[in-house]
Design an enzyme around this catalytic site. Structure first.
Site, short mmCIF file in Angstrom:
data_model
loop_
_atom_site.label_atom_id
_atom_site.label_comp_id
_atom_site.label_asym_id
_atom_site.label_seq_id
_atom_site.Cartn_x
_atom_site.Cartn_y
_atom_site.Cartn_z
CG HIS A 159 -1.48 11.02 -27.16
ND1 HIS A 159 -2.06 11.73 -26.12
CD2 HIS A 159 -0.25 10.65 -26.72
CE1 HIS A 159 -1.19 11.79 -25.11
NE2 HIS A 159 -0.10 11.14 -25.45
CD GLU B 133 -4.09 15.59 -16.84
OE1 GLU B 133 -4.11 14.42 -16.47
OE2 GLU B 133 -3.49 16.01 -17.83
CG HIS C 157 1.27 15.40 -25.43
ND1 HIS C 157 2.10 16.49 -25.49
CD2 HIS C 157 1.98 14.43 -24.77
CE1 HIS C 157 3.26 16.20 -24.88
NE2 HIS C 157 3.20 14.96 -24.44
CD GLU D 107 7.18 15.55 -24.39
OE1 GLU D 107 6.56 16.50 -23.88
OE2 GLU D 107 6.66 14.45 -24.64
CE LYS E 98 4.96 17.09 -15.12
NZ LYS E 98 5.24 15.85 -15.80
CG ASN F 292 -2.50 16.49 -23.40
OD1 ASN F 292 -1.64 15.62 -23.34
ND2 ASN F 292 -3.69 16.32 -23.92
CE LYS G 261 -1.01 13.17 -15.40
NZ LYS G 261 -1.30 13.38 -16.83
NE ARG H 258 -4.12 -1.97 1.76
CZ ARG H 258 -4.01 -3.15 2.37
NH1 ARG H 258 -3.02 -3.35 3.22
NH2 ARG H 258 -4.86 -4.11 2.12
CG HIS I 179 5.68 10.52 -26.18
ND1 HIS I 179 4.32 10.53 -26.39
CD2 HIS I 179 5.95 11.55 -25.32
CE1 HIS I 179 3.80 11.52 -25.69
NE2 HIS I 179 4.75 12.15 -25.03
NE ARG J 172 -0.05 16.75 -14.16
CZ ARG J 172 0.53 16.05 -13.19
NH1 ARG J 172 0.15 16.18 -11.95
NH2 ARG J 172 1.50 15.20 -13.47
#
Ligand SMILES: NC(=O)c1ccc[n+]([C@@H]2O[C@H](COP(=O)([O-])OP(=O)(O)OC[C@H]3O[C@@H](n4cnc5c(N)ncnc54)[C@H](O)[C@@H]3O)[C@@H](O)[C@H]2O)c1
Ligand SMILES: [Zn+2]
Length: 376
Positions: free
Chosen positions: A251, A236, A247, A184, A226, A244, A142, A120, A264, A240
């Site tokens: 994507h 998010e 992206h 990026e 960031k 993206n 994340k 946990r 990526h 945030r």
């Protein structure tokens, strides 16, 4: 040494950027948290380059505290989490152990999710070794893995206790991976940092050579952006989303090509050019779209971009995790350093940009606005 403090709901943590910091990892971790043993989760390739240095930095460390896995994107899945957790049990890892993620974004995401869920939750330390991981993925909490149905669909927000970024580790990164990270970096300039944008226009050749001074100027700036963005919007809900930028279309390109053709960052580079064209078509970015396109092209060629259109394009865009009820929300630039987010667009504008993109990204067109060929 640059230290950036990041506040998060689960407690604050330091992000340290310093050449040679890897050799001081043991002492730095001891200062950041109490622990019984450090378990290093990494990949064979990263360990081959940097394992010896890390091993020497952690007093009393032994081979049983090393868990290596194949960090191909295809292995970023629950089966790998299961395997690592079982190896931790067999090695006797208790609640007070620290998991140290040594590697790029894949290692960080997988090891981070293991740390979030093993017993946990046990303390996590990131030691990012790619440009993407140093400038971006090791900050913000994340973690997660992919499903066959899509990327990053299972995960948790889980903050590390410490991030140690040593730019020396970037010296062994393959050039294509390194360039992929530079796209990026451009993203950070466009979403929040005009000064970084100017620096990139002037210093892209130095960055492509991995000049230490250029890296020491650029990476902490990205880290700071960031950190400030995720502090304001940890889970998010709003702001945030600007991370993206590039992206949405990126994507779609990755997914349309089965995640095999583009790295990526390369797909994000194409996505930023698509966004620049959309911003131009909708009169949002009348003057600086060419600068953005120049920066992307200056990083170097990308694989051939397929022409996407019609219902296929719409399906690809609507299945993006960030869309709501099938409505795609775009992040679009106003100028270098400022973007708007949550924008819905008419289909015709997106399709026009999608049709124009393959030609804009063709290598032979890169000379148009002063492209200097990147070393391979
Ligand atoms: N959690 C987040 O906020 C976040 C943000 C951005 C990206 N990501 C994730 O990060 C992943 C991409 O990460 P990445 O771009 O860092 O690439 P990566 O982790 O896929 O690594 C790329 C390759 O470089 C190798 N490598 C790593 N460090 C090296 C080094 N120092 N020397 C030599 N080889 C090295 C790896 O073994 C791998 O083969 C994606 O899965 C993406 O979803 C997560
Ligand atoms: Zn990205």
């Amino acid at each position: 040494m640059t230290t950036i403090r990041v506040r998060s709901a689960a407690g604050s943590y330091d992000v340290v950027f310093e050449r040679g910091v890897l050799a001081r990892a043991g002492a730095m971790i001891r200062r950041a948290c109490e622990y019984s043993k450090v378990y290093v989760v990494s990949s064979l390739r990263v360990w081959r380059h940097w394992g010896a240095k890390l091993r020497r930095a952690i007093p009393g460390w032994n081979e049983k505290q090393k868990i290596l896995f194949d960090d191909a994107e295809a292995k970023k899945r629950l089966a790998t989490v299961d395997e690592i957790a079982r190896r931790l049990v067999r090695a006797g890892a208790d609640r007070r152990c620290v998991i140290l993620a040594l590697g790029g974004g894949v290692v960080g995401d997988v090891a981070g999710f293991v740390a979030a869920t093993y017993l946990r939750g046990v303390p996590l330390v990131h030691v990012p070794t790619t440009l993407v991981a140093q400038a971006d993925s090791s900050i913000g909490g994340k973690t997660g893995v992919d499903l066959p149905e899509g990327k990053n669909l299972v995960g948790a927000f889980y903050s590390p206790k410490l991030v140690l970024a040593d730019p020396e580790t970037l010296t062994t990164l393959p050039q294509r991976e390194y360039r992929s990270g530079l796209y990026e970096v451009i993203k950070y300039a466009v979403i929040a940092d005009r000064k970084l944008g100017k620096y990139l226009v002037q210093n892209m050749p130095a960055l492509l050579r991995r000049d230490p001074a250029a890296l020491a100027w650029v990476i902490p700036r990205c880290m700071r952006i960031k950190a400030r963005v995720v502090e304001k919007d940890e889970h998010e809900g709003g702001l945030r989303q600007i991370l993206n930028f590039g992206h949405t279309f990126g994507h779609a390109l990755e997914s349309a090509t089965g995640y095999r053709r583009f790295l990526h960052g390369e797909a994000v580079g194409c996505g930023m050019v698509a966004a620049a064209m959309i911003a131009m078509l909708t009169n949002r970015m009348p003057r600086e779209a060419a600068v953005l396109i120049f920066l992307v092209q200056a990083v170097g060629p990308v694989p051939e971009v397929p022409t996407l259109g019609g219902s296929r394009l719409w399906k690809l865009l609507a299945t993006d995790k960030k869309s709501r009820n099938g409505h795609v929300r775009w992040v679009l630039p106003r100028r270098i350093g400022k973007v708007d987010w949550g924008i819905e667009l008419p289909r015709s504008v997106v399709e026009t940009a999608a049709r124009a993109l393959p030609a804009a990204m063709m290598e032979k067109n890169f000379g148009i606005i002063g492209f200097r060929r990147a070393p391979k």
